[in-house]
Design a protein around this motif. Structure first.
Motif, short mmCIF file in Angstrom:
data_model
loop_
_atom_site.label_atom_id
_atom_site.label_comp_id
_atom_site.label_asym_id
_atom_site.label_seq_id
_atom_site.Cartn_x
_atom_site.Cartn_y
_atom_site.Cartn_z
N GLU A 43 0.89 -1.10 0.02
CA GLU A 43 -0.01 0.12 -0.07
C GLU A 43 0.74 1.29 -0.22
OE1 GLU A 43 -2.91 -0.06 3.35
OE2 GLU A 43 -3.59 -2.10 2.28
N LEU A 44 1.88 1.22 0.75
CA LEU A 44 2.81 2.30 0.87
C LEU A 44 3.39 2.82 -0.40
CD1 LEU A 44 4.45 4.13 3.18
CD2 LEU A 44 6.31 2.26 2.69
N VAL A 45 3.84 1.63 -1.37
CA VAL A 45 4.28 1.93 -2.73
C VAL A 45 3.12 1.95 -3.61
CG1 VAL A 45 6.70 0.95 -2.37
CG2 VAL A 45 4.81 -0.46 -2.96
N ASP A 46 1.86 2.34 -3.20
CA ASP A 46 0.97 2.41 -4.37
C ASP A 46 0.44 0.98 -5.05
OD1 ASP A 46 -1.31 4.03 -4.78
OD2 ASP A 46 -0.27 5.15 -6.41
N LEU A 47 0.86 -0.11 -4.32
CA LEU A 47 0.43 -1.37 -5.11
C LEU A 47 -0.61 -2.09 -4.32
CD1 LEU A 47 3.93 -2.15 -6.29
CD2 LEU A 47 2.03 -1.45 -7.81
N SER A 48 -1.59 -1.39 -3.68
CA SER A 48 -2.44 -2.30 -2.98
C SER A 48 -3.36 -3.11 -3.96
CB SER A 48 -3.42 -1.14 -2.22
OG SER A 48 -3.98 -0.23 -2.91
N LYS A 49 -3.66 -2.62 -5.53
CA LYS A 49 -4.61 -3.30 -6.11
C LYS A 49 -3.71 -4.39 -6.94
CE LYS A 49 -7.99 0.16 -6.37
NZ LYS A 49 -8.43 1.58 -7.21
N ARG A 50 -2.40 -4.38 -6.75
CA ARG A 50 -1.82 -5.27 -7.59
C ARG A 50 -0.89 -6.34 -6.64
NH1 ARG A 50 -2.52 -4.99 -12.68
NH2 ARG A 50 -0.45 -4.69 -13.71
N MET A 51 -1.34 -6.52 -5.63
CA MET A 51 -0.63 -7.52 -4.76
C MET A 51 -0.59 -8.83 -5.11
SD MET A 51 -2.03 -6.16 -0.76
CE MET A 51 -1.94 -4.67 -0.34
#
Lengths: 227, 412
Positions: free
Chosen positions: A131-139
């Protein structure tokens, strides 16, 4: 006053190729303090990678000493070095170096498994970092399903997973477009703002200028310069 | 949960992912181990089944001692009985009464053998004729391994009745001999009251070509009363060995020959059979083990390829903190997992295989054979699979563990 986090004393590395000895890093003595943001620049073959590998405990010096948080790592064995790597150092590679069979979340969680963090905590922390690196939707995506910039952000999240004291980034923007590169550097700078020590190897003078200290390597000699 | 347990679970998940990622290769590798374990399970199942069938049936005869003279000893049970060298090797009336006088003897029944001719529907054929007490006939030949296909044994005191072998009933004549049919044996008319199961050549007895009649009828139609074998029953089975020795001593003394007679207890017979079966099983298992060796080479090859392909991955893992031991375990775990999956598939196929094998064996050679696959056999098979997986992945895993992290990360 910030404490010394990395201290090198006459640190050198010489490669022996048959009868020829190649001095890749000449006796180097520098001090890096907690919270420093350092760029290392220099032409190809100048010894940047050798210096990085020594600082990252991936390689052992031919002579001299390297102290990380007061521990002389130049005298440690392979397993002790592995322990330093997993507890104190976070790596970011130019080619991302993610495990292709694992998704983003598992890639971030993997290094925590070597420290013995339990699965629930691992997954929670991996999600927070992504989430911190703005990838919450690509986990749940595997590296092959992510763009270069996204893969590098996963690598940043992985580097942060064990709460290291030093982040070593080897050409972190080398394989991504300008926009993604800028985002990556912004993330690293945010991390640095929180007190993390960042060391970035780069060819790009614009990126080098963003650091607060600059080291220039030429023919294995390290000099501190000002931009 | 300690670091080791967590690592074990993590390594297991990682191994599963890697196996899943390389499905075809993993499948072909585990096929090898599957075939090896299947062969072992099938053979052990059949071997154990054979041992249990034979020893189980013979155990019911533990109060019985078989006495034979000369070369006939090996065939005393089955009635092949014409191999003894000369006519002097018969038991005498004195022998029989001496045996009866030994302590612990319940009864003695001499068995008579000769060749005979039977006639059915006008056709004639030579057969082996066996004369034995009606009571012992059922006791000795009524056990499951031999057993009757139809009808019953000769009742005590009943005359001119016979029990015939399977081949005599179904193969000797154009028409099958059925229960109640009448046949001529050496010119005398007999009623068929029982037909034996097909024994085949694989069994220890050869009743397929024999006709069993009572001792009294035997003497009546052949005029022979000399026997070279006898069935002796005792009261206390724990004394079987001692009594057998006493019998041998008494008979040998009567004939002035130390090797004249052999008295075999069922216990010693069972032990001999078990020993032979065990040796056969070891030989068969050794052959089956070759399949495991081949499978093990297959695993090693797959793992070496995998280590090479994943050099960079190994470097990454080391860079982010994996120790040599962590890397070693990851690859060993993968080898073991492939082996366990193959092993479980092998066990399942082995259970089917042993049933199929027993069907083929019983239809080819006759008799009844149920494969026995015990829990210990299954546990052993899984342990063997784990061991094979571990040993064959050890070298590739060590190779992976010893890689330099820098060189591995740089590997293209």
């Amino acid at each position: 006053m910030m404490e010394d986090i990395i201290v090198t004393k006459d640190l050198s590395k010489t490669y022996v190729l048959g009868k020829i000895t190649v001095p890749a890093l000449k006796a180097t003595s520098i001090t890096i303090k907690r919270g420093d943001y350092i760029s290392i620049v220099g032409p190809s073959g100048s010894g940047k990678s050798t210096f990085m590998n020594l600082l990252g405990c991936l390689d052992t010096p031919s002579s001299g000493h390297l102290y990380i948080e007061g521990t002389d790592v130049s005298i440690l064995n392979e397993n002790q070095l592995a322990r330093i790597r997993r507890e104190k150092i976070g790596f970011i590679f130019q080619k991302y170096n993610l495990i292709p069979t694992l998704n983003a979340k598992d890639n971030v969680a993997l290094s925590m498994s070597f420290v013995g963090v339990n699965l629930k905590t691992r997954i929670k922390r991996a999600e927070e970092l992504l989430e911190l690196v703005d990838l919450s939707k690509r986990m749940d995506h595997k590296p092959s399903e992510l763009s270069g910039g996204e893969q590098q952000r996963v690598a940043i999240a992985r580097a942060l997973s064990n709460k290291p004291t030093i982040i070593l980034a080897d050409e972190p923007t080398g394989n991504v477009d300008t926009k993604s590169g800028d985002k990556i550097m912004s993330i690293l700078e945010d991390i640095n703002a929180q007190g993390e020590t960042i060391i970035v190897v780069t060819h790009d003078p614009i990126i080098a200028k963003r650091a607060n200290r600059n080291l220039h390597i030429q023919d294995g000699e390290v000099r501190e310069t000002a931009y | 949960m300690g670091r080791c347990e967590k690592l074990l679970i993590d390594n297991l998940k990682l191994a599963l992912k890697n196996i899943n990622e390389r499905k075809t290769r993993s499948f072909l590798t585990l096929l090898g181990i599957c075939i090896g374990i299947m062969a072992i399970i099938s053979l052990m199942g059949i071997g154990e089944g054979m041992q249990q069938a034979i020893t189980g049936e013979l155990s019911s005869l533990s109060d019985t001692i078989v006495l034979s003279t000369g070369d006939i000893s090996a065939n005393a049970f089955g009635g092949g009985g014409f191999e003894h060298g000369d006519g002097d090797e018969y038991l005498t009336d004195r022998d029989i009464s001496d045996i009866e006088r030994i302590n612990g003897i319940k009864d003695v029944s001499p068995i008579l053998f000769t060749a005979g001719v039977i006639t059915f529907n006008g056709d004639s054929n030579s057969v082996s004729l066996v004369g034995i007490d009606a009571e012992n006939m059922e006791k000795i030949f009524g056990i499951g391994v031999l057993g009757l296909e139809s009808g019953e044994f000769i009742s005590e005191g009943k005359q001119n009745t016979c029990v015939i072998g399977y081949n005599i009933a179904y193969e000797y004549f154009d028409a099958d001999i059925k229960l109640g049919n009448r046949i001529d044996i050496n010119g005398k008319n007999f009623a068929v009251v029982g037909i034996y199961n097909k024994q085949g050549s694989g069994m220890s007895t050869e009743t397929d070509d024999n006709i069993h009649i009572t001792q009294r009828d035997f003497e009546k139609i052949t005029g022979l009363s000399d026997s070279s074998s006898a069935i002796i029953r005792i009261y206390d089975v724990t004394q079987a060995d001692e009594i057998a020795e006493d019998i041998e001593m008494a008979i040998n003394e009567n004939h002035g020959d130390e090797d004249f007679a052999n008295a075999i207890t069922m216990t010693s017979l069972i032990e001999s059979i078990q020993q032979i079966l065990s040796i056969a099983q070891v030989v068969l298992l050794s052959i089956a083990s070759i399949a495991l060796v081949v499978a093990s080479i297959g695993i090693m090859n797959t793992m070496l390829t995998s280590v090479m392909e994943r050099t960079r991955e190994i470097g990454i893992m080391k860079a982010i903190g994996a120790t040599n031991k962590d890397v070693l375990f990851i690859f060993i775990m993968e080898g073991i997992l492939i082996s366990i999956i193959g092993g479980i598939a092998g066990i399942i196929l082995g259970i089917f295989g042993s049933n199929a094998l027993s069907t083929v064996l019983t239809s080819s050679f006759g008799g009844a054979l149920n494969p026995v696959i015990s829990t210990s056999t299954i546990v052993l098979a899984i342990l063997v699979a784990i061991l094979v997986g571990m040993l064959s992945s050890l070298y590739p895993a060590r190779k992976a563990a010893k890689m330099s992290p820098i060189e591995a990360v740089r590997y293209e």
